[in-house]
Design a protein around this motif. Sequence first.
Motif, PDB file in Angstrom:
ATOM      1  N   LEU A 268       0.873  -1.350   0.114  1.00 44.85           N
ATOM      2  CA  LEU A 268       0.161   0.088   0.211  1.00 44.85           C
ATOM      3  C   LEU A 268       0.760   1.321  -0.016  1.00 44.85           C
ATOM      4  O   LEU A 268       0.570   2.181  -0.800  1.00 44.85           O
ATOM      5  CB  LEU A 268      -0.861   0.015   1.129  1.00 44.85           C
TER       6      LEU A 268
ATOM      7  N   ILE B 195      -7.001   0.157   1.842  1.00 43.49           N
ATOM      8  CA  ILE B 195      -7.250  -0.528   0.758  1.00 43.49           C
ATOM      9  C   ILE B 195      -8.536   0.231  -0.090  1.00 43.49           C
ATOM     10  O   ILE B 195      -8.312   0.243  -1.197  1.00 43.49           O
ATOM     11  CB  ILE B 195      -7.396  -1.969   1.075  1.00 43.49           C
TER      12      ILE B 195
ATOM     13  N   GLN C 289      -7.566   3.830  -1.077  1.00 38.78           N
ATOM     14  CA  GLN C 289      -6.638   3.918  -2.441  1.00 38.78           C
ATOM     15  C   GLN C 289      -7.232   3.004  -3.546  1.00 38.78           C
ATOM     16  O   GLN C 289      -6.641   2.973  -4.652  1.00 38.78           O
ATOM     17  CB  GLN C 289      -5.296   3.309  -1.996  1.00 38.78           C
TER      18      GLN C 289
END
Length: 433
Positions: A235, A264, A267
């Motif tokens: 990430l 998660i 993004q």
Amino acid sequence: MFENALGYTLIKADRVIDGEGGYPIKKGAVLVRDGDVIALGNQDSIVPDGKEPLLTFEYPGMTLMPGLVDAHTHHNGFGDGRPGDDLADVPDEILTLQSARNARLSLFSGVTTIRENGPKNATTLRLRDALTMGTTVGPKMVLCGQAVAIIGGHMSYFGIESTGLRDARAYTRQLIKEGADYIKITATGGSTKTSFRLRPSFNIDELSAIVDEAHKFGKLTAAHCTSTQGISNSLDAGIDMIIHCVFKEPDDSNKFRKDLVDRIGEQEVFVNPTLHVSRAGIWSLENKKLKDGLNREDQTELDNRRREFEHRLDDCRRMIDMGVKVVTGSDSSWGDYPLGNTHLETECLVMAGYSPMQAVLSVTRESASSIGVGNLTGTLKPGKRADMIIVDGNPDENIPDLSNVVEVFLDGNKVDRGNQKSLSENRQLDPNL
């Protein structure tokens, strides 16, 4: 292998799922020309101009829907339980032939597009060349060339061992030069004997260099992550997809990390959880138990695998509840999971909380979007390629029906799939049923 039509092709079915998430079209039809969808709707509303030959296929009582898109395959594999370390010892020529066999099985099972997640050397690049030449048949292929690994890291035996920022960028550029469509990174160890499954492999600056180099050339990235730190590092590096997404601490304990799942989602990273590959190992041991019985060591292994599978289902369920974009990628033919059974991964996503229609979307529209081909396939709409399947049943209501594929169309052409006996021989079945 294909039945080709001149002019228009009209395909009718009792129900048409367009892959957009709405209700199926009753008594629907799709009109195709030159490999593209021209129109779809109610059968009475689809009227070709009549100036060119029309070939019509009718499927009463069945469902017409987009072809399946499997976001995670290993076409080199045999699906017979052998580890990747042993697979790497097989000559490239044999692996290319095995990949061609697997490609046919994939297509015949209803998978019209795949993303390959790490073959040996250039085996699948050469397979794609053969597909382009018409030497063999198979689904459309999105390829990584090879996975990028550290020295001794997961899948390093397939050809790439990278160290440092220079290698990170150099290998990424080399793969793109050779024809890679995206970059696969093994961000943690895995089943590879010399790797460390519970620890990250690349440092964050190395991961960032690979991702930056890929993005510079317009390529997506995906990271194999079997530990929590690997997820976090990926990430940080700006990865596009997390594969497996296993929340494991260095001591092998399970600890779901809501903060990372929030990231998660923020993004907009896709997650490919690969659930059935774990269940396939369970099925293999259960088959052995039914046939020969298990010794104490095997029974312990079976119990451990069952517990881990339940953990994976629960983690996936929580990610789905938090709105993460979870897609179908089978991870076959890895371990005990033979290609041609992508529907089993989709069934596992229903076990993890998806509705049947959400699962259908996870293996069509969403999986196509996750691998960068959503503008070409994954839904049925004018202008997209006519990659379609006919299913006996209603998979949007009962996901196991997705295994009942009776016809496959690739670019609007009906695929000659051989006889039913040969198609059923590769079917993986639950030993408990």
